[in-house]
Design a protein around this motif. Structure first.
Motif, PDB file in Angstrom:
ATOM      1  N   CYS A  75      -5.723   2.372  -7.674  1.00 36.28           N
ATOM      2  CA  CYS A  75      -6.128   2.289  -6.265  1.00 36.28           C
ATOM      3  C   CYS A  75      -5.904   0.903  -5.677  1.00 36.28           C
ATOM      4  O   CYS A  75      -5.619   0.783  -4.484  1.00 36.28           O
ATOM      5  N   GLY A  76      -6.014  -0.144  -6.463  1.00 38.92           N
ATOM      6  CA  GLY A  76      -5.817  -1.500  -5.964  1.00 38.92           C
ATOM      7  C   GLY A  76      -4.359  -1.847  -5.756  1.00 38.92           C
ATOM      8  O   GLY A  76      -3.992  -2.533  -4.801  1.00 38.92           O
ATOM      9  N   GLN A  99     -10.877   7.034   5.034  1.00 38.74           N
ATOM     10  CA  GLN A  99     -11.139   5.730   4.430  1.00 38.74           C
ATOM     11  C   GLN A  99      -9.866   4.917   4.317  1.00 38.74           C
ATOM     12  O   GLN A  99      -8.796   5.470   4.076  1.00 38.74           O
ATOM     13  N   GLU A 100      -9.991   3.599   4.504  1.00 36.38           N
ATOM     14  CA  GLU A 100      -8.841   2.733   4.251  1.00 36.38           C
ATOM     15  C   GLU A 100      -8.623   2.692   2.750  1.00 36.38           C
ATOM     16  O   GLU A 100      -9.563   2.641   1.978  1.00 36.38           O
ATOM     17  N   GLY A 101      -7.390   2.698   2.332  1.00 34.12           N
ATOM     18  CA  GLY A 101      -7.096   2.647   0.904  1.00 34.12           C
ATOM     19  C   GLY A 101      -7.150   4.018   0.260  1.00 34.12           C
ATOM     20  O   GLY A 101      -7.437   5.026   0.895  1.00 34.12           O
ATOM     21  N   ILE A 102      -6.850   4.030  -1.033  1.00 36.53           N
ATOM     22  CA  ILE A 102      -6.824   5.284  -1.780  1.00 36.53           C
ATOM     23  C   ILE A 102      -8.232   5.784  -2.053  1.00 36.53           C
ATOM     24  O   ILE A 102      -8.550   6.945  -1.835  1.00 36.53           O
ATOM     25  N   MET A 103      -9.098   4.892  -2.562  1.00 34.91           N
ATOM     26  CA  MET A 103     -10.468   5.285  -2.862  1.00 34.91           C
ATOM     27  C   MET A 103     -11.343   4.043  -2.954  1.00 34.91           C
ATOM     28  O   MET A 103     -11.012   3.100  -3.664  1.00 34.91           O
ATOM     29  N   ARG A 104     -12.429   4.073  -2.237  1.00 36.32           N
ATOM     30  CA  ARG A 104     -13.437   3.010  -2.349  1.00 36.32           C
ATOM     31  C   ARG A 104     -14.732   3.672  -2.807  1.00 36.32           C
ATOM     32  O   ARG A 104     -15.203   4.629  -2.201  1.00 36.32           O
ATOM     33  N   LEU A 105     -15.292   3.130  -3.898  1.00 37.59           N
ATOM     34  CA  LEU A 105     -16.563   3.611  -4.415  1.00 37.59           C
ATOM     35  C   LEU A 105     -17.672   2.719  -3.878  1.00 37.59           C
ATOM     36  O   LEU A 105     -17.585   1.492  -3.961  1.00 37.59           O
ATOM     37  N   ALA A 106     -18.699   3.324  -3.314  1.00 33.33           N
ATOM     38  CA  ALA A 106     -19.824   2.579  -2.767  1.00 33.33           C
ATOM     39  C   ALA A 106     -20.795   2.206  -3.885  1.00 33.33           C
ATOM     40  O   ALA A 106     -20.851   2.885  -4.919  1.00 33.33           O
TER      41      ALA A 106
END
Length: 134
Positions: A75-76, A99-106
Motif C-alpha cells: 500500500c505504501g 479514501q486516498e491511497g490503497i488502504m489506510r488503517l485507523a
C-alpha cells in the motif's frame, strides 16, 4: 516526532468467503503503508476484493493466483505483484472507494471484508505493518 513499533503481521485463514478480518492498530497514528499478502491455498484464486466500509476502502484484483503463490499489495509503494511479477493491471478501485491511497488503517480495530473468487479454505491473508505513535 513519530515513534514506530517493530513490524508485525496479522494473519487470517480465509476459510469462508466473504470473510471478516479484524486488524487492530495499536498506535495512535493511522497506517497507510501496510503490506497485504494473499497466499493461495490448494486451489487457484481468480479474484479478490477488500473492503473497509467505515473507512471508504474498496478495491478489487482480478487475475490468476496459482495454488501456493502469493499476491502482494504494498500500500505504501503502490505496487501489486503476483508471484513476484507485476500485477498492477489487475488492480482496480471500486466506485465507492473514497479514501486516498490503497488502504489506510485507523488506530484501533478495523473490520475488513475479504472476498475471494476461486481458491480454497486454506488460503491465508497477512497484513504487515508497524504501529505508530505521535
Amino acid at each position: 516526532m513519530m515513534i514506530l513499533d517493530p513490524p508485525r503481521v496479522v494473519s487470517a485463514t480465509l476459510n469462508t468467503s466473504p470473510k471478516t478480518v479484524t486488524v487492530t492498530v495499536g498506535g495512535n497514528v493511522a497506517v497507510d503503508d501496510a503490506v497485504i499478502t494473499l497466499t493461495a491455498g490448494s486451489a487457484a484464486i481468480t479474484a479478490m476484493s477488500l473492503q473497509i466500509t467505515a473507512l471508504g476502502v474498496r478495491w478489487n484484483w482480478t487475475g490468476t493466483l496459482a495454488a501456493g503463490n502469493a499476491l502482494v499489495i504494498d500500500c505504501g509503494a503502490w505496487k501489486v505483484t503476483n508471484n513476484n511479477v507485476d500485477a498492477w493491471a489487475g488492480f482496480a478501485f471500486h466506485a465507492t472507494h473514497t479514501q486516498e491511497g490503497i488502504m489506510r488503517l485507523a488506530p484501533g480495530a478495523n473490520s475488513l471484508i475479504v472476498t475471494l473468487v476461486g481458491g480454497s479454505t486454506n488460503s491465508v491473508i497477512d497484513f504487515g505493518f508497524a504501529d505508530r505513535w505521535a
